[in-house]
Design a protein around this motif. Structure first.
Motif, PDB file in Angstrom:
ATOM      1  N   LYS A  15       0.814  -1.218   0.000  1.00 24.62           N
ATOM      2  CA  LYS A  15       0.000   0.000   0.000  1.00 24.62           C
ATOM      3  C   LYS A  15       0.850   1.273   0.000  1.00 24.62           C
ATOM      4  N   LYS A  19       0.949   4.056  -3.001  1.00 27.13           N
ATOM      5  CA  LYS A  19       0.592   5.430  -2.653  1.00 27.13           C
ATOM      6  C   LYS A  19       1.717   6.388  -3.034  1.00 27.13           C
ATOM      7  N   MET A  35      -6.296   5.564  -2.356  1.00 25.71           N
ATOM      8  CA  MET A  35      -6.007   4.293  -1.703  1.00 25.71           C
ATOM      9  C   MET A  35      -7.144   3.867  -0.771  1.00 25.71           C
TER      10      MET A  35
END
Length: 207
Positions: A15, A19, A35
Motif C-alpha cells: 500500500k 501510494k 487508496m
C-alpha cells in the motif's frame, strides 16, 4: 475468496509503495483518498474471486492483479497503458520486500524444478478460471527452462472488470521480476494479445 490473512498481507505490503507512486507519477488530488477507495474495491474484488486450492503458486499473482485493478478503478482520471506500466513497475520493483522475494527463486535447483513440474501437472486439474494452467520444459541445463501457459487468471479477472487494455501493463512485470533475479526473460506470444498461450523462457545468469 475469503478476505483472510494473505489478501490482507498483500495490501499491507504494497500500500505504501503504490501510494508513493501515485504521488510521484499522477495528478491525483489526494493519493490517500485514492487508496482509501481502492481498499474498499480490493475487498470487493477478492470476494468475487473463486477460492484458490491450497498450495496454488499463483495466489500472489491474482492478489497483485486485484490490488492494481482496485487502484485503477479508484483513479479520478483514466491513464494510458504506458503510464500504468511504469506505475506498476515502480510500485512493485522498488518495494524492498518484493526485491528480497524475487531473489529467492528455487526454480534453478533440481528440487525446485521438480516442484515446479509437479505444480504444472496439478494445474491441469484446476477448474478455477482465476488461476493458471501451464507446462514446464527443461532447457539445456538447470539454469534454463520454458513455461508454457495455457490460461491466465489476470486476463480473466481484468476482462471481467473491464480493464482489459491494462493487462499488457501487468504482463511486462515478468521482465522486471526476472531481472531482479539475474535472469534473462524472453517471450514471443501472450494470451493477452490473442494467442493460445504464453511462451515464457527463463535463462538464469550465474555469477
Amino acid at each position: 475468496m475469503k478476505y483472510n490473512l494473505m489478501p490482507k498481507m498483500m495490501w499491507f505490503t504494497f500500500k505504501k509503495s503504490f501510494k508513493r507512486q501515485i504521488k510521484n507519477l499522477f495528478k491525483e488530488e489526494n493519493a490517500s483518498l485514492v487508496m482509501k477507495k481502492a481498499k474498499i474495491k480490493y475487498k470487493e474484488i477478492i470476494y468475487s474471486i473463486d477460492e484458490f486450492s491450497k498450495g496454488d503458486r499463483f495466489l500472489y499473482n491474482i492478489l497483485n492483479c486485484a490490488m492494481l485493478s482496485s487502484i485503477l478503478l479508484s483513479f479520478s482520471k483514466e491513464y494510458d497503458v504506458e503510464e500504468i506500466r511504469v506505475f506498476y513497475r515502480k510500485a512493485m520493483c522498488e518495494n524492498m520486500i518484493m526485491k528480497k522475494f524475487a531473489n529467492k527463486s528455487k526454480a534453478y535447483t533440481k528440487k525446485g524444478r521438480d516442484k515446479l513440474k509437479e505444480q504444472a501437472l496439478n494445474s491441469k486439474k484446476n477448474t478455477n478460471p482465476y488461476s493458471w494452467t501451464f507446462d514446464v520444459i527443461d532447457g539445456e541445463d538447470i539454469n534454463k527452462y520454458t513455461a508454457i501457459f495455457h490460461s491466465c487468471g489476470i486476463c480473466y479477472l481484468m476482462k471481467k472488470l473491464n480493464l482489459e487494455k491494462y493487462i499488457e501493463a501487468m504482463c511486462t512485470l515478468d521482465y522486471d521480476m526476472a531481472a531482479l533475479n539475474n535472469t534473462k526473460f524472453t517471450r514471443e506470444h501472450t494470451i493477452a494479445k490473442g494467442f493460445d498461450e504464453c511462451d515464457c523462457h527463463y535463462d538464469h545468469l550465474t555469477k
